[in-house]
Design a protein around this motif. Structure first.
Motif, PDB file in Angstrom:
ATOM      1  N   UNK A  80      41.462  41.700  37.974  1.00 16.00           N
ATOM      2  CA  UNK A  80      42.362  42.840  37.749  1.00 16.00           C
ATOM      3  C   UNK A  80      42.089  43.465  36.384  1.00 16.00           C
ATOM      4  N   UNK A  81      41.846  42.614  35.386  1.00 21.80           N
ATOM      5  CA  UNK A  81      41.551  43.138  34.050  1.00 21.80           C
ATOM      6  C   UNK A  81      40.246  43.934  34.082  1.00 21.80           C
ATOM      7  N   UNK A  82      39.233  43.368  34.754  1.00 24.17           N
ATOM      8  CA  UNK A  82      37.962  44.079  34.870  1.00 24.17           C
ATOM      9  C   UNK A  82      38.157  45.449  35.508  1.00 24.17           C
ATOM     10  N   UNK A  83      38.989  45.511  36.535  1.00 23.86           N
ATOM     11  CA  UNK A  83      39.245  46.796  37.194  1.00 23.86           C
ATOM     12  C   UNK A  83      39.935  47.759  36.238  1.00 23.86           C
ATOM     13  N   UNK A  84      40.851  47.232  35.434  1.00 22.73           N
ATOM     14  CA  UNK A  84      41.553  48.067  34.456  1.00 22.73           C
ATOM     15  C   UNK A  84      40.612  48.591  33.373  1.00 22.73           C
ATOM     16  N   UNK A  85      39.511  47.885  33.159  1.00 24.79           N
ATOM     17  CA  UNK A  85      38.519  48.318  32.165  1.00 24.79           C
ATOM     18  C   UNK A  85      37.403  49.113  32.841  1.00 24.79           C
ATOM     19  N   UNK A  86      37.648  49.544  34.084  1.00 27.44           N
ATOM     20  CA  UNK A  86      36.673  50.319  34.867  1.00 27.44           C
ATOM     21  C   UNK A  86      35.309  49.634  34.864  1.00 27.44           C
ATOM     22  N   UNK A  87      35.341  48.328  35.034  1.00 30.04           N
ATOM     23  CA  UNK A  87      34.113  47.553  34.863  1.00 30.04           C
ATOM     24  C   UNK A  87      33.533  47.078  36.190  1.00 30.04           C
ATOM     25  N   UNK A  88      32.271  46.710  36.097  1.00 31.31           N
ATOM     26  CA  UNK A  88      31.548  46.072  37.199  1.00 31.31           C
ATOM     27  C   UNK A  88      32.181  44.702  37.471  1.00 31.31           C
ATOM     28  N   UNK A  89      32.563  44.463  38.728  1.00 33.51           N
ATOM     29  CA  UNK A  89      33.075  43.129  39.075  1.00 33.51           C
ATOM     30  C   UNK A  89      31.932  42.370  39.762  1.00 33.51           C
ATOM     31  N   UNK A  90      31.628  41.188  39.252  1.00 39.29           N
ATOM     32  CA  UNK A  90      30.528  40.416  39.831  1.00 39.29           C
ATOM     33  C   UNK A  90      31.067  39.452  40.891  1.00 39.29           C
ATOM     34  N   UNK A  91      30.604  39.645  42.125  1.00 42.18           N
ATOM     35  CA  UNK A  91      31.115  38.840  43.234  1.00 42.18           C
ATOM     36  C   UNK A  91      30.663  37.380  43.120  1.00 42.18           C
ATOM     37  N   UNK A  92      29.671  37.136  42.297  1.00 45.01           N
ATOM     38  CA  UNK A  92      29.230  35.762  42.066  1.00 45.01           C
ATOM     39  C   UNK A  92      29.087  35.576  40.559  1.00 45.01           C
ATOM     40  N   UNK A  93      29.744  34.559  40.026  1.00 43.43           N
ATOM     41  CA  UNK A  93      29.573  34.238  38.611  1.00 43.43           C
ATOM     42  C   UNK A  93      29.492  32.725  38.467  1.00 43.43           C
ATOM     43  N   UNK A  94      29.111  32.285  37.267  1.00 46.34           N
ATOM     44  CA  UNK A  94      28.818  30.866  37.083  1.00 46.34           C
ATOM     45  C   UNK A  94      29.532  30.339  35.842  1.00 46.34           C
ATOM     46  N   UNK A  95      30.111  29.147  35.972  1.00 48.67           N
ATOM     47  CA  UNK A  95      30.704  28.490  34.806  1.00 48.67           C
ATOM     48  C   UNK A  95      29.676  27.576  34.152  1.00 48.67           C
ATOM     49  N   UNK A  96      29.561  27.721  32.832  1.00 51.03           N
ATOM     50  CA  UNK A  96      28.599  26.923  32.073  1.00 51.03           C
ATOM     51  C   UNK A  96      29.315  26.020  31.089  1.00 51.03           C
ATOM     52  N   UNK A  97      28.631  24.986  30.697  1.00 50.58           N
ATOM     53  CA  UNK A  97      29.131  24.146  29.612  1.00 50.58           C
ATOM     54  C   UNK A  97      28.540  24.625  28.300  1.00 50.58           C
ATOM     55  N   UNK A  98      29.409  24.864  27.342  1.00 47.86           N
ATOM     56  CA  UNK A  98      28.983  25.246  25.999  1.00 47.86           C
ATOM     57  C   UNK A  98      29.245  24.004  25.141  1.00 47.86           C
TER      58      UNK A  98
END
Ligand code: ADP
Ligand code: MG
Length: 493
Positions: A80-98
């Protein structure tokens, strides 16, 4: 170097140095706590406060064998935040360990998103105090865990760790280096916070740490490539963001003009001393040994999920502002002030509903805002409700009270409460439209002041003196229009 590095910048404020002008370049990494009941990968509460370690699940404490489970609500909020920022929503994303060690990070790594964030490029339109509007590019938005908190003042010889925040979901919103002055940086954060609050995805409370910014600053000669930046960590108020930018830019200009070079590093802003201090040399991404978290599958959802969230987004500040200007005829400035906070906009719309919008805006922006300011109250805590203010405006519109009496009435409702209509009745505040009664008062004043009558007849603008006298002797209750009409007739104007 990319094409963007040398692109002409939006006009900003130049700093004058001993050897010529310098331009400031700023990019912000804003950390916004996601509004959700529970943490990003556990069911523990996100409630603020509570005794230390009250809101810690076995996952947050990194007990052996515990597995993270993604919180669907946090995903929805990020989208929802991404949409509010008129941004590209990525249907696939990845969680990484930092990976890094910190006493308040029991896992020994933070789960974040690195190469494949949930949200890509977007844009925020920012209105500046001088009336200009700039577009600030969003580089990305990713989800990550917050860390715990070490406290050094609870025990004489020991540091204690509170894991209540450990695992709370954060959105890191990274801007492009598009900002060119402290004012632009402040206006950008204010706008971003406003959007988040409209969306209900972050409460934006900077005092509680729900929103904080890492401020990246560099300086360059206008038209030159970007200079080396320093990152000022965790600045927690909009005012401090402005101060940090100016202080850091000045420090860099002084070094460069002395023939020195800027070392890329992480710094802290000390508002009491008005300076930034080195914290550590800048770490590089490879230092963190990022790799996809084997405990979590890639995050995937379909376009229908995004479309459904999009269809249910509330009206955001830009759209609301345009509507208020177009439909209600408000000025850009008034509309800006009214839409900045959703609560103010809602209050205004409730008052304006079925009434003259400009009059409503005037009352909300002047009378009410002034009064709230004086007592340091938020509009949510206004003693005069939208319904009560609306009734006051109705009473003016119906000619029951004058604008001046309305202000007295507003004051009474503010301090005592009550139904404005009943108050007007009970306290005899009704405007006198009884022409006979007004005429009587006028006759008395005219008879007692023959000199003024002569003056007014020679110079009709002096009728104002008579109006004042009549209003005074009627306790402000005479209908001003009737007074004027009658006076003109009596004085032969
Ligand atoms: P990191 O993760 O190492 O902090 P990023 O590439 O994520 O680095 O960039 C962080 C922020 O720094 C971004 O907001 C970006 O706009 C800003 N930035 C990059 N280069 C500069 C520069 N030369 N001057 C000021 N800000 C910059
Ligand atoms: Mg950074």
């Amino acid at each position: 170097m990319t094409a963007q590095d040398t692109a002409p910048s939006a006009p900003g404020k130049l700093i004058r140095g001993a050897t010529g002008n310098w331009e400031i370049v700023i990019g912000l990494e804003v950390h916004a706590q996601v509004t959700s009941q529970s943490k990003l990968f556990s069911g523990a509460s996100t409630e603020f406060g509570g005794a230390p370690n009250d809101h810690v699940s076995l996952v947050d404490a990194a007990m052996p064998g515990m597995l993270p489970v993604i919180n669907a609500e946090c995903v929805r909020q990020a989208v929802r935040t991404g949409l509010g920022l008129k941004a590209q929503i990525n249907l696939r994303s990845v969680f990484d360990r930092k990976n890094y060690f910190y006493p308040d990070l029991p896992q020994g790594y933070q789960i974040s998103q690195y190469k494949s964030p949930i949200v890509g490029e977007g844009i925020v339109a920012v209105d500046l105090p001088n009336g200009e509007r700039i577009d600030v590019g969003i580089e990305r938005l990713h989800l990550e865990q917050d860390a715990g908190k070490s406290t050094h003042d609870q025990h004489p010889t020991m540091t204690q760790v509170d894991l209540n925040r450990s695992g709370v979901a954060l959105m890191e919103i990274v801007s492009k280096p598009d900002l060119r002055s402290a004012d632009q940086a402040k206006a950008y954060v204010a706008k971003l916070r406003s959007i988040l609050r409209y969306l209900g995805t972050c409460d934006g409370d900077m005092e509680k740490g729900s929103l904080r910014a890492d401020v990246n600053v560099s300086v360059r000669r206008p038209g030159e490539p970007f200079g080396t930046r320093c990152e000022i960590k965790n600045v927690n108020s909009i005012r401090f963001i402005g101060q940090a930018v100016d202080t850091e830019a000045r420090r860099q200009v002084d070094i460069l003009e002395d023939g020195g070079t800027i070392v890329q590093e992480t710094r802290l802003f000390d508002p009491d001393r008005g300076e930034t201090r080195s914290m550590r040399s800048k770490e590089e991404a490879h230092d963190y040994r990022y790799f996809p978290d084997p405990d979590l599958l890639p995050l995937e959802f379909d376009q229908a999920f995004v479309d459904e969230l999009k269809a249910k987004l509330p009206e955001l500040p830009d759209a609301k502002k345009a509507r208020l200007m177009h439909d209600c005829g408000l000025s850009a400035y008034d509309a800006d002030v009214l839409v900045a906070e959703r609560e103010t906009a809602d209050f205004f719309e409730a008052v304006a509903h079925g009434r003259d919008a400009k009059v409503a805006a005037n009352w909300v922006l002047n009378e009410l805002a002034g009064r709230l300011n004086k007592e340091g109250k938020d509009i949510g805590a206004s003693p005069v409700s939208a319904a009560q203010l609306g009734t006051i405006l109705d009473l003016i519109g119906e000619g029951v009270i004058s604008g001046k009496i309305a202000k007295d009435l507003f004051e009474i409702v503010w301090s005592e409460g009550g139904d404005p209509r009943a108050l007007v009745e009970a306290r005899g505040m009704k405007q006198v439209t009884d022409l006979g009664a007004i005429e009587k008062v006028i006759d008395g004043i005219v008879a007692a002041n023959p000199d003024k009558v002569a003056q007014a007849q020679a110079k009709p603008a002096l009728i104002g003196w008579f109006v004042g006298q009549v209003m005074k002797s009627s306790g402000g209750k005479a209908n001003p229009q009737a007074v004027n009409d009658l006076l003109k007739r009596k004085l032969g104007l």
